[in-house]
Write an enzyme that holds these catalytic residues in place. Structure first.
Site, PDB file in Angstrom:
ATOM      1  N   LYS A  44       0.830  -1.211   0.000  1.00 23.40           N
ATOM      2  CA  LYS A  44       0.000   0.000   0.000  1.00 23.40           C
ATOM      3  C   LYS A  44       0.865   1.262   0.000  1.00 23.40           C
ATOM      4  O   LYS A  44       1.855   1.344   0.725  1.00 23.40           O
ATOM      5  CB  LYS A  44      -0.894   0.003   1.242  1.00 23.40           C
TER       6      LYS A  44
ATOM      7  N   ALA B 179     -11.120   7.019  -4.482  1.00 17.34           N
ATOM      8  CA  ALA B 179     -10.560   8.294  -4.052  1.00 17.34           C
ATOM      9  C   ALA B 179     -10.018   8.130  -2.651  1.00 17.34           C
ATOM     10  O   ALA B 179     -10.283   8.930  -1.764  1.00 17.34           O
ATOM     11  CB  ALA B 179     -11.639   9.375  -4.088  1.00 17.34           C
ATOM     12  N   VAL B 180      -9.256   7.047  -2.453  1.00 16.80           N
ATOM     13  CA  VAL B 180      -8.753   6.733  -1.122  1.00 16.80           C
ATOM     14  C   VAL B 180      -7.828   7.846  -0.625  1.00 16.80           C
ATOM     15  O   VAL B 180      -7.932   8.280   0.528  1.00 16.80           O
ATOM     16  CB  VAL B 180      -8.034   5.365  -1.129  1.00 16.80           C
TER      17      VAL B 180
ATOM     18  N   ASN C 247       5.801   6.260  -6.622  1.00 18.10           N
ATOM     19  CA  ASN C 247       4.487   6.620  -7.159  1.00 18.10           C
ATOM     20  C   ASN C 247       4.443   8.113  -7.448  1.00 18.10           C
ATOM     21  O   ASN C 247       4.306   8.929  -6.543  1.00 18.10           O
ATOM     22  CB  ASN C 247       3.408   6.222  -6.142  1.00 18.10           C
TER      23      ASN C 247
ATOM     24  N   CYS D 179      -0.351   9.272  -8.396  1.00 17.83           N
ATOM     25  CA  CYS D 179      -1.620   9.125  -7.667  1.00 17.83           C
ATOM     26  C   CYS D 179      -2.525  10.308  -7.984  1.00 17.83           C
ATOM     27  O   CYS D 179      -2.179  11.450  -7.704  1.00 17.83           O
ATOM     28  CB  CYS D 179      -1.387   9.038  -6.164  1.00 17.83           C
TER      29      CYS D 179
ATOM     30  N   VAL E 184      -0.119   0.980 -15.759  1.00 20.73           N
ATOM     31  CA  VAL E 184      -0.474   2.344 -15.438  1.00 20.73           C
ATOM     32  C   VAL E 184      -1.069   2.446 -14.041  1.00 20.73           C
ATOM     33  O   VAL E 184      -1.576   1.474 -13.497  1.00 20.73           O
ATOM     34  CB  VAL E 184      -1.538   2.871 -16.444  1.00 20.73           C
TER      35      VAL E 184
HETATM   36  C1  LIG Z   1      -8.580   1.266  -4.129  1.00 21.04           C
HETATM   37  C2  LIG Z   1      -7.294   1.507  -4.851  1.00 21.04           C
HETATM   38  C3  LIG Z   1      -6.206   2.059  -4.188  1.00 21.04           C
HETATM   39  C4  LIG Z   1      -5.009   2.305  -4.847  1.00 21.04           C
HETATM   40  N1  LIG Z   1      -3.939   2.816  -4.162  1.00 21.04           N
HETATM   41  C5  LIG Z   1      -2.748   2.976  -4.784  1.00 21.04           C
HETATM   42  C6  LIG Z   1      -1.583   3.393  -4.090  1.00 21.04           C
HETATM   43  O1  LIG Z   1      -1.613   3.591  -2.894  1.00 21.04           O
HETATM   44  N2  LIG Z   1      -0.428   3.562  -4.798  1.00 21.04           N
HETATM   45  C7  LIG Z   1      -0.371   3.328  -6.138  1.00 21.04           C
HETATM   46  O2  LIG Z   1       0.690   3.495  -6.745  1.00 21.04           O
HETATM   47  N3  LIG Z   1      -1.444   2.895  -6.834  1.00 21.04           N
HETATM   48  C8  LIG Z   1      -2.622   2.715  -6.190  1.00 21.04           C
HETATM   49  N4  LIG Z   1      -3.708   2.252  -6.905  1.00 21.04           N
HETATM   50  C9  LIG Z   1      -3.574   1.959  -8.326  1.00 21.04           C
HETATM   51  C10 LIG Z   1      -3.294   0.474  -8.576  1.00 21.04           C
HETATM   52  O3  LIG Z   1      -2.078   0.100  -8.017  1.00 21.04           O
HETATM   53  C11 LIG Z   1      -3.272   0.197 -10.091  1.00 21.04           C
HETATM   54  O4  LIG Z   1      -2.246   0.954 -10.673  1.00 21.04           O
HETATM   55  C12 LIG Z   1      -4.577   0.532 -10.781  1.00 21.04           C
HETATM   56  O5  LIG Z   1      -5.656   0.189  -9.955  1.00 21.04           O
HETATM   57  C13 LIG Z   1      -4.742  -0.128 -12.135  1.00 21.04           C
HETATM   58  O6  LIG Z   1      -4.737  -1.518 -12.052  1.00 21.04           O
HETATM   59  P1  LIG Z   1      -6.085  -2.425 -11.962  1.00 21.04           P
HETATM   60  O7  LIG Z   1      -6.970  -1.971 -13.081  1.00 21.04           O
HETATM   61  O8  LIG Z   1      -5.628  -3.822 -12.080  1.00 21.04           O
HETATM   62  O9  LIG Z   1      -6.695  -2.120 -10.637  1.00 21.04           O
HETATM   63  C14 LIG Z   1      -4.911   2.011  -6.232  1.00 21.04           C
HETATM   64  C15 LIG Z   1      -6.002   1.450  -6.898  1.00 21.04           C
HETATM   65  C16 LIG Z   1      -7.183   1.189  -6.234  1.00 21.04           C
HETATM   66  C17 LIG Z   1      -8.333   0.590  -6.996  1.00 21.04           C
END
Ligand SMILES: Cc1cc2nc3c(=O)[nH]c(=O)nc-3n(C[C@H](O)[C@H](O)[C@H](O)COP(=O)(O)O)c2cc1C
Ligand SMILES: Cc1cc2nc3c(=O)[nH]c(=O)nc-3n(C[C@H](O)[C@H](O)[C@H](O)COP(=O)(O)OP(=O)(O)OC[C@H]3O[C@@H](n4cnc5c(N)ncnc54)[C@H](O)[C@@H]3O)c2cc1C
Ligand SMILES: Cc1cc2nc3c(=O)[nH]c(=O)nc-3n(C[C@H](O)[C@H](O)[C@H](O)COP(=O)(O)OP(=O)(O)OC[C@H]3O[C@@H](n4cnc5c(N)ncnc54)[C@H](O)[C@@H]3O)c2cc1C
Ligand SMILES: Cc1cc2nc3c(=O)[nH]c(=O)nc-3n(C[C@H](O)[C@H](O)[C@H](O)COP(=O)(O)O)c2cc1C
Ligand code: FES
Ligand code: FES
Lengths: 258, 303, 303, 258
Positions: free
Chosen positions: C45, C70-71, C127, C130, C191
Site C-alpha cells: 500500500k 478516491a482513497v 508513485n 496518484c 499504469v
Molecule cells: C482502491 C485503490 C487504491 C489504490 N492505491 C494505490 C496506491 O496507494 N499507490 C499506487 O501506486 N497505486 C494505487 N492504486 C492503483 C493500482 O495500483 C493500479 O495501478 C490501478 O488500480 C490499475 O490496475 P487495476 O486496473 O488492475 O486495478 C490504487 C487502486 C485502487 C483501486
C-alpha cells in the site's frame, strides 16, 4: 414505416442438433417482414459478463403464420455458447432483418449449395426457397467428421444431399473441394452458392472461377452494428471496401479481391 | 409539458440527444429504424476531401464494456456527399452536422468551404482527434498550437457554428479547449475515442490490423464525464458531451457536468433504438423532478 | 516443467504475477486467503512519511467494468510500517516492494532513505501518479521535468531497484518513461488509475467526496495495454504491466506487449483468489504452447 | 491455514419474506468456519450486466450440520434485485467470513436489539446467539408499514418482539426512536445493539449516549473488497479512519464521530 426492427422475441425451442450446433426458434408477437436466405439477425447476448456487442446469425427458417424465425447456432466462443444455453420461454432481443439475399436461380438453373461450419443455415434456406425441382439442386455439406454434421434429411425434398468429412466418417473423405462434385464436372452447375469458413469459401471461389461458373458466397466478417453505420465489417471489393452487413453478406466472387 | 429544446451557440436542437459521428452513418441508416425527426441531431460520418478506403480488416475488437475501432475515416469524399447523400437527407427534420477531417490545414479549409455552401447544414464538427489515421487527425488535437492553428484557419472561412471535437488522449484537455475557444470555436465536443489496443493471446497477434485503435463505449464514460466537467468549468462556450452514453441517466449526468447537448455513439450498435429511449427518459426525468426545461440540467451538478 | 521465473532489473520474481499497490494492503490481508509465497511479489500500500487519513467517505463508485476510488493514500506512515508491519511480513517468501509517495521531493527522499535500510525490501516503486491527492502525487508524473526531478533525487539516495510508476493521464507516456529512464530508473510500472468521475443523476451530486477519482479495472485494460506496448518499445529498462488484469490471458497479453512482470489490482476485489489462478493459467498456457519459460512471453507480440 | 475463503455455494432456498425481502439459503460442500452475528459474506452477482463488484450481506443464520448459511436480502438496487431472482440449484460465489462480531452480552445483561431496513438479519442472529433468557432480550423492528415488516414470529422463543411502523399499521406509529422502549426508560437496558439505515442508527446512538447506555451499531458502508485492502469503506472514528469491513462492521458508538 421502419424497414428494420429491434424487438424482443420469445424463445420457443432450443434443441441440440449435435454436440456444438443448436436449433433456436424464436417467436414474435407481431407480423414478420419478408426475410430471405442470406439475411441475418443480430442477437443481444444478455446476462453475460464482458459481452458488449450483439452477435449475428443467419436466418435458417421463417414461419410467417406463427411469426417464428429459427437459426442454427454453432458454439464458437463465449457469446454463441451463452446463446445455446438459453431456455424456452426466455426473451431474446433481435435486430432484423439485416443484409441482402442471394441472386435467386431461374427456372432452368442447376445449382450447387455448399455449407460448412456455421454456414449451413443459409444454404438450406436457399435450397428450400429456390423453387427448383430436387434434381436441379445439389447440397454439399462439409465437416470434420460424422459427429460434426447435423441431420438434414428433411431437406431431401428440396435437394440431393452430399457430404464431405475430413475423416471420411460421413460421405466422401476430405474437404468439400475434394468432393466428387468438384473433381467431376463443376460445369454441370449454372450457379454455385457457398457459406462457411473463410478458407473453404476461398477454395470454392477458386474452383468456380476456374470453371467459370457463377458463384456467390455469404461472408461472416466480424460486425459491430450490423446495419451499415460503423464500417467495421468491410470486405475489399472491386467497388472499394463494402459493408458486409448491408451490401452483403452475399457477394459475387468476381467482385471480391480473392 | 416539459421543454426539451436546448441551444448550442446559435442553433437550436429540439432535444439534447444527437448521434455521434461514425456511429450513425449519414442518418439514412438509422432512418430504417425510426424517424430522424425524433432526435436533436446527427453528427454525420467523418468526411474528407477525397475518397478514403480506411484501414484494413479487421477493424474492430470487443473489449470489456466497450470496443476498439480502427475504421480510419472510410468515406467517399465531400463531393460524393454533396451530390448523392445531401439531397436524400436534406429534408430530415433535425440538425445535420458534418464531421470534417483533413490531413493538412489546406484539406480542412477546402472541405469547410464546400460545406459552408450547404443550406441545411448549420454547423460543422471539426475532428482534430481521430486516432485512426496516420496523418493529421489526432496529431492536431493533442497540442495547443496544432489545435489553435486548425481552428483559426477554418474559422476564417466558415460563418456558421463551428464545433471543435477534442481528443481525450492529452494531459490537460481543458487547456486545449481554452486554446480553440481563443481561436473562435463556437463550441467544443468531447470526447473522441481513447487510443487502445487488443491482443489475441493464443495467436500472439494484435486483434486490429492497425495494432492500436480507438476505445469507445461505457468503459470510457467515467473519464469522458470528468473531462466534460473540467472543460465546462474552463471555457465559456457550450460543450457537447460524448463518451459511453447508454441510458437517459448517462445523458443527464453529462448535462449535469456541463454539456448542453450529448452525442450517443457506440450504444447504437447495441440497440439502434437507444437514442429514442434516451429522449423519452430525459423527458420522464424532468417530469419526475418537476423541471420545466432540459436546459435546467446543464451544469446543474451540486458540488 | 515450465520455468515461471522472470527478472526485473536485478531482482528475480518466482513468477510474473504480483499484486498492485493499494489493492493488497500489506500482504497480510491476502495471506488470510492464500500463501503469499505463491505469488511473484507484492507492491504494498502507498506509504508516506507521516500518517495520512486519506479522503472523506464516499471514496468508491462502481462503473461499467471498473470502479473509481478516491482513497487518497490513507496509511500510518513509514515509521509505523517499519515498526509494526515489516516485522510481521518480512519472512514471506516473495518479493515485497514499497510504494513510496510524497508531496514534495524532500518527502520522497526522506522516505526512500528509510526504506533503503530495510533488508528484505529489494525495490521501491516510486508513485508519481496518484490522482487522489492534492499536492505531489500525479503532479510530478504528468510532466517530464517533474518526473525527472523526483527520479533523479531519489536515485541519489537509493541503491536497490528503483521502479517508477507512471500516470496514464498524459499525452505521451513514452516520453515520460524515457525521461525517468534517463535519470536512472531501473524499471517503469504502468499504469496508475485514470482520472474519472461519477455522478448520481437522481441526487445531482458527485458520487465521490472528492468529485473525481481514479478509474481502474477491466474498463481501462485496452488503454493500459496500448501504453505498455508503446513504453516497452520506447525504453530499454524493463516494464511492469498494470491495468484491468483479470485473467491469465490478460496477464499474458501484457507480457506479449512487453511487460516483464504484471500487477493485478482491482481484480482481487472481485475474487481474492484471482492472482493464484493467473499463475496457474500462465503455467498452463506455456505448456499448451510448448514454451519453456515465462520470460519467452515478454515482448513476443508478432506485429 | 486460510481464515477467509472464496467458494461457490449452492442455493438451496430463495423465498420471498415480503415484497422486497428475500430469504436466501446457500449450502457449502465443505465445513463452515465459525460465523458470528455481525459478520458478513461478499456475494458475486453473476450474469448481470454492468455489475462489477460483489455485494456484502450480513449472515442471518448458520447451520453447521448442513453447512448452510442464510441471508435476508432486501431489494435496494440492481445487484440486490438480481440476487433475489436466483433459483435454487444455482451456484453463488461468496467470500466469507468477513468482519467482526458484536460484544456479546453477559448473563446479567438486559439487551435491546433494533433492526430496520436491511439490518434485521444480524439483530435476529444476535438475539438467538445471546444466550439470554427471553425476558432479557427485547427486539424492536422498524419499517414504513406492516407490508414492509417481515414475519419474525419464530424469534419469540429468543426475544420479546416490538414493532414500529411509520403509518402505524404494525406496532407503534412512528420511527423506532419514537417507540415506547425509547420514550419510557432506556436505562432498563444495559446493552443496545442496532443495525439499519444510517439515519436510524444515528438517532439511536444519540438516545443511547444521552441515556449513557452501552451501544453498538453495525454499519453498512459501501465496500469494494470486503477484506481490508482497498480502504474504501472507512468510517471516521476516534482512532482515525477505520475499515468497516475488517475493524467493523460493528462499532461502539463512543468510537464513532457521530
Ligand atoms: C482502491 C485503490 C487504491 C489504490 N492505491 C494505490 C496506491 O496507494 N499507490 C499506487 O501506486 N497505486 C494505487 N492504486 C492503483 C493500482 O495500483 C493500479 O495501478 C490501478 O488500480 C490499475 O490496475 P487495476 O486496473 O488492475 O486495478 C490504487 C487502486 C485502487 C483501486
Ligand atoms: C452475417 C453473419 C451470419 C452468421 N451466421 C451464423 C449462423 O447462422 N450460425 C452460426 O453459428 N454462426 C453464424 N455467424 C457467426 C457468428 O456470428 C459467430 O460465430 C459469433 O459471433 C461468435 O461469437 P462468440 O461470442 O461465440 O465468439 P467470440 O468469443 O467473440 O470469439 C471466439 C473466436 O471466434 C472468432 N470469431 C468471432 N466471430 C467471428 C466471425 N463472425 N467470423 C470469424 N471468426 C469469428 C473470434 O475472433 C475469436 O477468435 C454469422 C456471422 C455473420 C457475420
Ligand atoms: C456489512 C454489510 C452488511 C449488509 N447486510 C445486508 C443484509 O443483511 N441485507 C441486505 O439486504 N443488505 C445488506 N447490506 C446492504 C447491501 O450490501 C446493499 O443493499 C447492496 O450492496 C446494494 O446493492 P445493489 O446493487 O442492489 O444497489 P446499487 O444498485 O449498487 O445501489 C442502489 C442505491 O443504493 C445505494 N447503496 C448501495 N449499497 C449501499 C450500502 N451498503 N449502504 C447504503 N447505500 C447503498 C447506492 O448508492 C444507490 O443509491 C449490507 C451492507 C454491508 C456493508
Ligand atoms: C466505429 C466508430 C467510428 C467512428 N468514427 C468517427 C468519425 O468518423 N469522426 C469522429 O469525429 N468520431 C468518430 N468516432 C468517435 C465517436 O464519434 C465518439 O466520439 C466515440 O465513439 C465516443 O463515444 P461513445 O463511447 O458513445 O461511442 C467513431 C467511433 C466509432 C466507435
Ligand atoms: S457491422 Fe457496422 S457497418 Fe457492418
Ligand atoms: S471494503 Fe475494502 S477495505 Fe473495506
Amino acid at each position: 414505416m421502419p424497414k428494420k426492427f429491434v424487438k424482443e422475441f420469445t424463445v420457443i425451442e432450443n434443441s441440440a442438433l449435435n454436440a456444438t450446433n443448436f436449433l433456436i426458434k424464436v417467436q414474435s408477437d407481431t407480423e414478420l417482414p419478408e426475410i430471405k436466405p442470406g439475411q441475418f439477425v443480430n442477437i443481444e447476448i444478455k446476462e453475460a459478463e464482458e459481452i458488449f456487442l450483439r452477435r449475428p446469425f443467419s436466418v435458417f427458417e421463417v414461419d410467417y403464420e406463427k411469426n417464428v424465425i429459427s437459426m442454427i447456432v454453432k458454439i464458437l466462443g463465449r457469446g454463441s455458447r451463452k446463446l445455446t444455453e438459453i431456455k424456452a420461454g426466455s426473451k431474446l432481443s433481435m435486430v432484423y432483418p439485416l443484409g441482402k439475399t442471394f441472386t435467386y436461380p431461374s427456372a432452368d438453373d442447376k445449382i450447387l449449395l455448399i455449407g460448412g461450419g456455421s454456414g449451413v443455415a443459409p444454404m438450406l434456406f436457399l435450397a428450400k426457397e429456390s423453387g427448383l425441382p430436387v434434381e436441379n439442386v445439389d447440397i454439399l455439406l462439409g465437416a470434420r467428421s460424422k459427429e460434426d454434421h447435423i441431420n438434414v434429411d428433411s431437406y431431401k425434398q428440396y435437394a440431393n444431399l452430399h457430404y464431405a468429412s475430413e475423416d471420411g466418417s460421413l460421405g466422401e473423405k476430405g474437404f468439400v473441394t475434394q468432393h466428387s462434385v468438384f473433381t467431376n464436372n463443376l460445369n454441370i452447375y449454372t450457379k454455385i452458392y457457398a457459406c462457411g469458413p473463410d478458407g473453404m469459401m476461398r477454395a470454392i471461389a477458386k474452383e468456380a472461377k476456374a470453371a467459370d461458373v457463377f458463384c456467390e458466397v455469404s461472408l461472416e466478417n466480424l460486425m459491430a452494428c450490423g446495419f451499415g453505420v460503423c464500417l467495421c465489417c468491410i470486405e475489399p471489393t472491386t467497388k472499394g471496401n463494402l459493408c458486409v452487413c448491408t451490401e452483403g453478406p452475399v457477394f459475387n466472387i468476381n467482385d471480391l479481391k480473392w | 409539458m416539459v421543454d426539451l429544446k436546448v441551444k448550442l451557440h446559435d442553433i437550436e436542437f429540439k432535444n439534447p440527444v444527437t448521434l455521434a459521428s461514425g456511429t450513425c452513418g449519414f442518418a439514412r441508416e438509422t432512418a430504417e429504424f425510426f424517424e430522424p425527426g425524433l432526435l436533436g441531431g446527427y453528427f454525420l460520418k467523418g468526411t474528407t476531401l477525397k475518397n478514403r478506403d480506411g484501414n484494413n480488416y479487421p477493424r474492430m475488437a470487443e473489449t470489456p464494456s466497450g470496443m476498439l475501432n480502427a475504421v480510419g475515416l472510410q468515406n467517399k469524399g465531400i463531393d460524393y456527399f454533396i451530390e448523392n447523400i445531401y439531397p436524400e437527407i436534406v429534408n430530415y427534420d433535425t440538425q445535420l452536422i458534418i464531421n470534417v477531417n483533413g490531413s493538412t490545414v489546406e484539406d480542412y479549409i477546402a472541405l469547410t468551404e464546400k460545406v459552408n455552401e450547404l443550406d441545411k447544414i448549420n454547423a460543422i464538427e471539426l475532428n482534430i482527434s481521430c486516432p485512426n489515421v496516420k496523418e493529421g487527425g489526432m496529431a492536431f488535437g493533442v497540442s495547443c498550437p496544432g489545435a489553435e492553428m486548425v481552428t483559426r484557419e477554418v474559422r476564417k472561412v466558415y460563418d456558421k457554428t463551428l464545433i471543435v471535437k477534442l481528443s481525450p488522449n492529452v494531459t490537460d484537455i481543458s487547456e486545449i479547449a481554452r486554446a480553440v475557444e481563443g481561436q473562435g470555436a463556437d463550441a467544443v465536443s468531447l470526447v473522441n475515442t481513447f487510443l487502445g489496443m487488443a491482443i489475441d493471446a493464443e495467436k500472439r497477434e494484435p486483434l486490429l490490423s492497425t495494432i492500436t485503435g480507438g476505445l469507445s463505449g461505457p468503459a470510457i464514460k467515467p473519464i469522458a464525464l470528468r473531462m466534460v466537467w473540467q472543460v465546462a468549468n474552463a471555457v465559456k462556450i457550450p460543450v457537447v458531451g460524448i463518451g459511453g452514453i447508454m441510458t437517459a441517466s448517462d445523458a443527464i449526468e453529462f448535462m449535469l457536468a456541463g454539456a448542453s447537448v450529448v452525442q450517443v455513439g457506440t450504444a447504437i450498435f447495441k440497440d439502434p433504438m437507444i437514442p429514442v429511449k434516451i429522449v423519452e427518459g430525459i423527458e420522464d426525468y424532468l417530469k419526475r423532478h418537476n423541471m420545466q426545461s432540459a436546459s435546467e440540467l446543464i451544469g446543474a451538478l451540486q458540488v
